[in-house]
Scaffold this motif. Structure first.
Motif, PDB file in Angstrom:
ATOM      1  N   ASP A  66     -10.504 -18.583  15.034  1.00  0.00           N
ATOM      2  CA  ASP A  66     -10.083 -19.455  16.121  1.00  0.00           C
ATOM      3  C   ASP A  66      -8.777 -20.184  15.821  1.00  0.00           C
ATOM      4  O   ASP A  66      -7.996 -20.453  16.738  1.00  0.00           O
ATOM      5  N   HIS A  93     -15.101 -17.987  18.051  1.00  0.00           N
ATOM      6  CA  HIS A  93     -15.666 -18.417  19.329  1.00  0.00           C
ATOM      7  C   HIS A  93     -14.873 -17.885  20.512  1.00  0.00           C
ATOM      8  O   HIS A  93     -15.446 -17.474  21.522  1.00  0.00           O
ATOM      9  N   PHE A  94     -13.546 -17.930  20.419  1.00  0.00           N
ATOM     10  CA  PHE A  94     -12.734 -17.533  21.571  1.00  0.00           C
ATOM     11  C   PHE A  94     -12.931 -16.063  21.904  1.00  0.00           C
ATOM     12  O   PHE A  94     -13.138 -15.697  23.069  1.00  0.00           O
ATOM     13  N   ARG A  97     -16.371 -15.456  23.346  1.00  0.00           N
ATOM     14  CA  ARG A  97     -16.484 -16.028  24.678  1.00  0.00           C
ATOM     15  C   ARG A  97     -15.952 -15.064  25.727  1.00  0.00           C
ATOM     16  O   ARG A  97     -16.391 -15.081  26.880  1.00  0.00           O
ATOM     17  N   ASN A 130     -10.737 -23.901  22.658  1.00  0.00           N
ATOM     18  CA  ASN A 130     -12.179 -24.126  22.590  1.00  0.00           C
ATOM     19  C   ASN A 130     -12.524 -25.604  22.547  1.00  0.00           C
ATOM     20  O   ASN A 130     -13.159 -26.129  23.456  1.00  0.00           O
ATOM     21  N   SER A 197     -18.686 -23.720  26.172  1.00  0.00           N
ATOM     22  CA  SER A 197     -17.885 -23.987  24.981  1.00  0.00           C
ATOM     23  C   SER A 197     -18.815 -24.432  23.857  1.00  0.00           C
ATOM     24  O   SER A 197     -19.973 -24.738  24.068  1.00  0.00           O
ATOM     25  N   ASP A 279      -9.258 -26.588  17.958  1.00  0.00           N
ATOM     26  CA  ASP A 279      -9.786 -25.288  17.534  1.00  0.00           C
ATOM     27  C   ASP A 279      -9.935 -25.219  16.022  1.00  0.00           C
ATOM     28  O   ASP A 279      -9.676 -24.189  15.384  1.00  0.00           O
ATOM     29  N   SER A 311     -14.179 -19.475  31.936  1.00  0.00           N
ATOM     30  CA  SER A 311     -12.975 -20.142  31.488  1.00  0.00           C
ATOM     31  C   SER A 311     -12.113 -20.504  32.666  1.00  0.00           C
ATOM     32  O   SER A 311     -12.217 -19.913  33.727  1.00  0.00           O
TER      33      SER A 311
END
Length: 311
Positions: A66, A93-94, A97, A130, A197, A279, A311
């Motif tokens: 991230d 995470h990004f 997601r 994030n 998130s 982030d 998003s």
């Protein structure tokens, strides 16, 4: 979202220091002839991305965690170059997601060529993808970075977490949110971008028509209770799990807020600097600071979106 034919031999920039790595060899195997793999040290990543934008590259792949994606977003926001996030970092995470869980999934997304415009968070001219935090999480990361040269990342993270919990501090903060001024005393202000998130602090199923900021703070509580709450939050920052339920957490949703330097009426005079993370990357910001959402600012090559993550 629309489909586009992916260009031949997309440039993929690899952070060789990213958490779980995977390395250039794994990327070459996963992408085959689709990509030109280049290892780029973190300090040189922004310049390489700026070069890709200047060259008119329609897509650039970025392999890392991230923090690496945070750097990529800063270079690619409001450009015609789309980001292909490739998860080779610790938490990723990004990428997850946006439906990319692995190198293989990233290669499949590139072949499909699905481009979507996603929102980014804004912090007085800077960006985050994030989460944004103020308070004790920043202090823990600073301790971890000081210790990791002697112990390695994960031992340093454990020791820094224990030290932070043992000496947990609360600070007073004032926020302007939707015309209201709120004063809170809390160990952390956590701001997540959009539904889903991380870490999740509740399991509300409502879907919003546009992304917002999810602002989480602890209500007044004893030091032992605050330590227990931070410990449980920390566990959820290391693994996906059931949502955290705690009546002592205050959760607000807004599109824009201003963080003011302290409770005094003259706090707007500014000059106060505070530790923050964007982030997971450490920074210092001068207060007051305005935080918001920029819709559709970043073009992303993604897979199938995770249910409930918008998003």
């Amino acid at each position: 979202m629309h489909a586009a034919t992916p260009p031949q031999r997309v440039r993929v920039l690899v952070n060789p220091r990213a958490g779980t790595g995977g390395g250039a060899a794994a990327l070459r195997e996963g992408f085959g002839g689709l990509a030109r793999i280049e290892e780029i040290e973190p300090a040189a990543l922004r310049a390489a991305l700026d070069g890709a934008v200047a060259a008119g590259d329609p897509v650039v792949g970025v392999a890392g965690g991230d923090g690496t994606m945070h750097t990529a977003a800063a270079a690619l926001v409001d450009t015609h170059t789309a980001l292909l996030p490739i998860p080779t970092g610790t938490l990723n995470h990004f990428a997850r997601r946006h439906g990319i869980e692995s190198i293989a999934a990233a290669a499949a997304a590139l072949r499909a060529g699905r481009v979507r415009r996603v929102a980014v968070g804004t912090l007085d001219g800077r960006y985050f993808l994030n989460t944004l935090t103020f308070g004790e999480y920043s202090r823990m990361l600073r301790m971890r970075e000081r210790m990791r040269r002697y112990t390695g990342k994960w031992v340093a993270a454990f020791l820094a977490g224990i030290a932070t919990l043992a000496t947990l501090r609360r600070f007073t903060v004032r926020l302007e949110v939707d015309g209201r001024v709120l004063t809170r005393r809390t160990p952390i202000v956590w701001i997540g971008l959009g539904y889903g998130s991380f870490p999740r602090v509740h399991d509300a199923l409502e879907q919003r028509t546009s992304p917002d900021l999810e602002v989480t703070m602890s209500r007044a509580m004893s030091r032992p209770a605050a330590i227990g709450l931070v410990a449980r939050l920390s566990r959820r920052m290391l693994r996906a799990g059931t949502p955290l339920r705690d009546a002592r957490l205050e959760v607000l949703h807004t599109r824009r807020l201003t963080l003011i330097a302290g409770p005094a009426p003259d706090a707007r005079a500014g000059g106060v600097r505070i530790d923050a993370t964007a982030d997971g990357e450490l920074m210092r910001v001068a207060l007051p600071v305005t935080i918001g959402v920029s819709d559709g600012a970043l073009r992303v090559i993604g897979g199938e979106e995770r249910p409930g993550s918008r998003s």
